[in-house]
Design a protein around this motif. Structure first.
Motif, PDB file in Angstrom:
ATOM      1  N   GLY A 329      32.423  33.372  45.806  1.00 51.00           N
ATOM      2  CA  GLY A 329      31.489  33.477  44.604  1.00 51.00           C
ATOM      3  C   GLY A 329      31.859  32.431  43.565  1.00 51.00           C
ATOM      4  N   LYS A 330      31.197  32.236  42.373  1.00 53.17           N
ATOM      5  CA  LYS A 330      31.432  31.197  41.431  1.00 53.17           C
ATOM      6  C   LYS A 330      32.468  31.686  40.645  1.00 53.17           C
ATOM      7  CE  LYS A 330      26.457  29.931  41.936  1.00 53.17           C
ATOM      8  NZ  LYS A 330      25.337  30.110  41.296  1.00 53.17           N
ATOM      9  N   ASP A 331      32.715  33.000  40.428  1.00 52.82           N
ATOM     10  CA  ASP A 331      33.960  33.451  39.677  1.00 52.82           C
ATOM     11  C   ASP A 331      35.072  33.905  40.553  1.00 52.82           C
ATOM     12  OD1 ASP A 331      35.517  34.659  37.727  1.00 52.82           O
ATOM     13  OD2 ASP A 331      34.026  35.337  36.446  1.00 52.82           O
ATOM     14  N   ALA A 332      36.202  33.251  40.733  1.00 54.11           N
ATOM     15  CA  ALA A 332      37.162  33.726  41.802  1.00 54.11           C
ATOM     16  C   ALA A 332      37.779  34.811  41.206  1.00 54.11           C
ATOM     17  CB  ALA A 332      38.186  32.564  41.720  1.00 54.11           C
ATOM     18  N   GLU A 333      38.009  35.292  39.582  1.00 54.68           N
ATOM     19  CA  GLU A 333      38.700  36.135  39.248  1.00 54.68           C
ATOM     20  C   GLU A 333      37.763  37.721  39.698  1.00 54.68           C
ATOM     21  OE1 GLU A 333      41.789  36.870  38.319  1.00 54.68           O
ATOM     22  OE2 GLU A 333      41.957  35.016  39.038  1.00 54.68           O
ATOM     23  N   LYS A 334      36.563  37.354  39.504  1.00 54.99           N
ATOM     24  CA  LYS A 334      35.563  38.628  39.726  1.00 54.99           C
ATOM     25  C   LYS A 334      35.646  38.954  41.122  1.00 54.99           C
ATOM     26  CE  LYS A 334      33.410  39.758  36.524  1.00 54.99           C
ATOM     27  NZ  LYS A 334      33.924  40.647  35.489  1.00 54.99           N
ATOM     28  N   GLN A 335      35.520  37.847  42.087  1.00 55.03           N
ATOM     29  CA  GLN A 335      35.587  37.939  43.416  1.00 55.03           C
ATOM     30  C   GLN A 335      36.960  38.990  43.929  1.00 55.03           C
ATOM     31  OE1 GLN A 335      32.389  37.456  44.190  1.00 55.03           O
ATOM     32  NE2 GLN A 335      32.873  36.397  46.274  1.00 55.03           N
ATOM     33  N   LYS A 336      37.828  38.496  43.464  1.00 59.91           N
ATOM     34  CA  LYS A 336      39.131  39.385  43.667  1.00 59.91           C
ATOM     35  C   LYS A 336      39.090  40.685  43.185  1.00 59.91           C
ATOM     36  CE  LYS A 336      42.630  35.459  43.196  1.00 59.91           C
ATOM     37  NZ  LYS A 336      43.648  34.687  42.090  1.00 59.91           N
ATOM     38  N   ALA A 337      38.421  40.833  42.206  1.00 58.86           N
ATOM     39  CA  ALA A 337      38.283  42.351  41.789  1.00 58.86           C
ATOM     40  C   ALA A 337      37.309  43.221  42.616  1.00 58.86           C
ATOM     41  CB  ALA A 337      37.723  42.433  40.285  1.00 58.86           C
ATOM     42  N   ILE A 338      36.359  42.407  43.118  1.00 61.07           N
ATOM     43  CA  ILE A 338      35.382  42.983  44.052  1.00 61.07           C
ATOM     44  C   ILE A 338      36.190  43.293  45.297  1.00 61.07           C
ATOM     45  CG2 ILE A 338      33.350  42.634  45.742  1.00 61.07           C
ATOM     46  CD1 ILE A 338      32.203  40.939  43.417  1.00 61.07           C
ATOM     47  N   LYS A 339      36.792  42.395  45.936  1.00 55.86           N
ATOM     48  CA  LYS A 339      37.639  42.719  46.990  1.00 55.86           C
ATOM     49  C   LYS A 339      38.692  44.023  46.847  1.00 55.86           C
ATOM     50  CE  LYS A 339      39.824  39.465  49.374  1.00 55.86           C
ATOM     51  NZ  LYS A 339      40.519  38.201  49.704  1.00 55.86           N
ATOM     52  N   ALA A 340      39.466  44.044  45.634  1.00 55.77           N
ATOM     53  CA  ALA A 340      40.271  45.054  45.416  1.00 55.77           C
ATOM     54  C   ALA A 340      39.759  46.527  45.465  1.00 55.77           C
ATOM     55  CB  ALA A 340      40.761  44.908  44.192  1.00 55.77           C
ATOM     56  N   PHE A 341      38.289  46.622  44.622  1.00 55.39           N
ATOM     57  CA  PHE A 341      37.737  47.980  44.692  1.00 55.39           C
ATOM     58  C   PHE A 341      36.965  47.975  46.066  1.00 55.39           C
ATOM     59  CE2 PHE A 341      33.438  49.805  43.952  1.00 55.39           C
ATOM     60  CZ  PHE A 341      33.785  51.236  43.978  1.00 55.39           C
ATOM     61  N   LEU A 342      36.461  47.257  46.833  1.00 54.58           N
ATOM     62  CA  LEU A 342      35.825  47.549  48.059  1.00 54.58           C
ATOM     63  C   LEU A 342      36.836  47.914  49.025  1.00 54.58           C
ATOM     64  CD1 LEU A 342      32.824  44.981  48.555  1.00 54.58           C
ATOM     65  CD2 LEU A 342      32.937  47.344  47.719  1.00 54.58           C
ATOM     66  N   LYS A 343      38.006  47.285  49.092  1.00 53.80           N
ATOM     67  CA  LYS A 343      39.187  47.477  50.198  1.00 53.80           C
ATOM     68  C   LYS A 343      39.702  49.106  49.811  1.00 53.80           C
ATOM     69  CE  LYS A 343      41.954  44.328  50.670  1.00 53.80           C
ATOM     70  NZ  LYS A 343      43.116  43.564  50.655  1.00 53.80           N
ATOM     71  N   HIS A 344      39.712  49.603  48.680  1.00 56.54           N
ATOM     72  CA  HIS A 344      39.928  50.957  48.485  1.00 56.54           C
ATOM     73  C   HIS A 344      38.834  51.903  48.643  1.00 56.54           C
ATOM     74  CE1 HIS A 344      41.211  54.294  45.975  1.00 56.54           C
ATOM     75  NE2 HIS A 344      40.002  54.681  45.644  1.00 56.54           N
ATOM     76  N   PHE A 345      37.678  51.691  48.623  1.00 54.63           N
ATOM     77  CA  PHE A 345      36.428  52.413  48.998  1.00 54.63           C
ATOM     78  C   PHE A 345      36.386  52.481  50.482  1.00 54.63           C
ATOM     79  CE2 PHE A 345      31.644  52.389  47.597  1.00 54.63           C
ATOM     80  CZ  PHE A 345      31.498  53.771  48.017  1.00 54.63           C
ATOM     81  N   ALA A 346      36.647  51.381  51.268  1.00 55.35           N
ATOM     82  CA  ALA A 346      36.656  51.374  52.767  1.00 55.35           C
ATOM     83  C   ALA A 346      37.850  52.101  53.315  1.00 55.35           C
ATOM     84  CB  ALA A 346      36.516  49.958  53.203  1.00 55.35           C
ATOM     85  N   SER A 347      39.026  52.351  52.450  1.00 56.95           N
ATOM     86  CA  SER A 347      40.256  52.951  53.160  1.00 56.95           C
ATOM     87  C   SER A 347      39.796  54.290  53.710  1.00 56.95           C
ATOM     88  CB  SER A 347      41.163  52.997  51.870  1.00 56.95           C
ATOM     89  OG  SER A 347      40.775  54.164  50.977  1.00 56.95           O
TER      90      SER A 347
END
Length: 378
Positions: A329-347
């Motif tokens: 993504g163009k916003d690195a911090e937003k991409q980190k946030a997406i990763k964190a939430f989706l990792k939780h969702f997929a757990s």
């Protein structure tokens, strides 16, 4: 679990709604949002959860609405500085909002289309243009599609693809029709008129349901599958609309995501694709998902489902909801946030919890691929 978490969501909805409005979506119907709790239980969970601080917005599939509510509630319970909102406006809207850059991630019950129409760019190309990198389809929610009915006097019903196709095409008009009786021997069927309800919005549930009809009953359902309904009946918006239509109508029938059929206490037909009548359960859906073929490259995890399967015990009408994300993504911090939430969702824990509200967890092999893809988001 669901009652507790939904109560939390209700009390905190204002914050998420404001975040979504700031993102530029005019349709707030079905918005789910939550802000983290500061309870001691949250603190204990946060140690095992990668937290972000800030806001995330998503939009799309209403089929995953109940599932993502659970994931948002458990995530924000552990991560008090995270605010996540999801607007359940349907897959078609989710794709459009994601491609337009109006939300951080989209939700769609069909993968981004590789081919464009009438000379227009494909959804894949449009999304890549917006992201500045390839967009990925990450399967997150397995949502079985029930043929839900409300008919006084019918407690158990079996349908074949051919019979279902004729019902939804308006060719079979009463519940005691000979074709229905043929596959329900011994069942007393009333002469109640059939009232079909369909999704009036562009819907991934419609897309997947018509894919099943087209694949399993090709001589009966000759229309091309798609997000826009081409059969008969009365249109209602989103899963909630068609569920309410069936619930309030004796003789009503529709195709609807499993959790909505359960929540509204609707009858659900057993489906006989040719290998025997199969009840909709987590196990029967998991069996069908495991047979799906990969249809993407690398971490783009689009799947090709076998709607015409005759495997004994496999429930054939299902959808997989994809979270649509930019691979880089163009916003690195937003991409980190997406990763964190989706990792939780997929757990595994969250996926297992979804069974209670009408979803089938991702099979282990698919869960591993999903987590690998999420880790690669940058």
């Amino acid at each position: 679990m669901k009652t507790t978490r939904l109560a939390q969501l209700a009390s905190l909805a204002v914050v998420g709604s404001m975040a979504l409005a700031a993102c530029g979506s005019d349709n707030t119907t079905g918005t789910t949002s939550a802000e983290g709790s500061s309870s001691s239980a949250s603190a204990s969970k946060s140690a095992a959860t990668e937290c972000f601080s800030g806001t995330l917005t998503g939009e799309g599939s209403s089929a995953q609405k109940n599932a993502i509510e659970e994931a948002i509630a458990s995530y924000t319970e552990a991560c008090k500085d995270a605010k996540i909102s999801y607007n359940a406006t349907g897959s078609g809207a989710g794709v459009k909002q994601f491609i337009a850059g109006q939300v951080n991630f989209g939700g769609s019950d069909s993968a981004l289309k590789k081919e464009g129409k009438d000379g227009a760019k494909s959804e894949v190309d449009q999304a890549a243009e917006m992201c500045g990198s390839p967009a990925w389809n990450i399967p997150m929610v397995t949502g079985p599609v029930a043929i839900a009915y409300n008919v006084k006097g019918i407690d158990k019903l079996t349908l074949t693809p051919n019979v279902a196709a004729d019902i939804f095409a308006g060719k079979i008009t009463t519940w005691n029709d000979a074709a229905i009786a043929e596959v329900n021997k011994g069942v007393t069927l009333p002469a109640t008129p059939i009232k079909v309800f369909f999704r009036s919005d562009e819907s991934g549930t419609t897309d997947n349901f018509t894919k099943w009809l087209h694949a399993a009953a090709p001589e009966k359902w000759t229309q091309d599958p798609g997000k826009k309904w081409t059969g008969s009946g009365e249109g209602k918006p989103q899963n909630a609309g068609v569920s309410e239509g069936v619930k309030s109508t004796d003789g009503g029938v529709s195709y609807v995501e499993w959790s909505y059929a359960k929540d509204n206490k609707l009858g659900m037909a057993l489906i006989d694709n040719g290998g025997g009548a199969v009840e909709l359960t987590s196990e029967s859906v998991g069996k069908a998902v495991e047979a799906a073929k990969a249809d993407g490259e690398g971490n783009d995890l689009r799947l090709e489902l076998d709607y015409a399967t005759k495997e004994a015990g496999a429930y054939p009408i299902l959808l997989v909801t994809y979270e649509l994300v930019c691979s880089k993504g163009k916003d690195a911090e937003k991409q980190k946030a997406i990763k964190a939430f989706l990792k939780h969702f997929a757990s595994a824990d969250v996926q297992k919890s979804l069974e209670e509200i009408g979803y089938a967890p991702l099979p282990k092999a698919m869960e591993d691929k999903v987590l690998t893809a999420i880790d690669a988001i940058s």
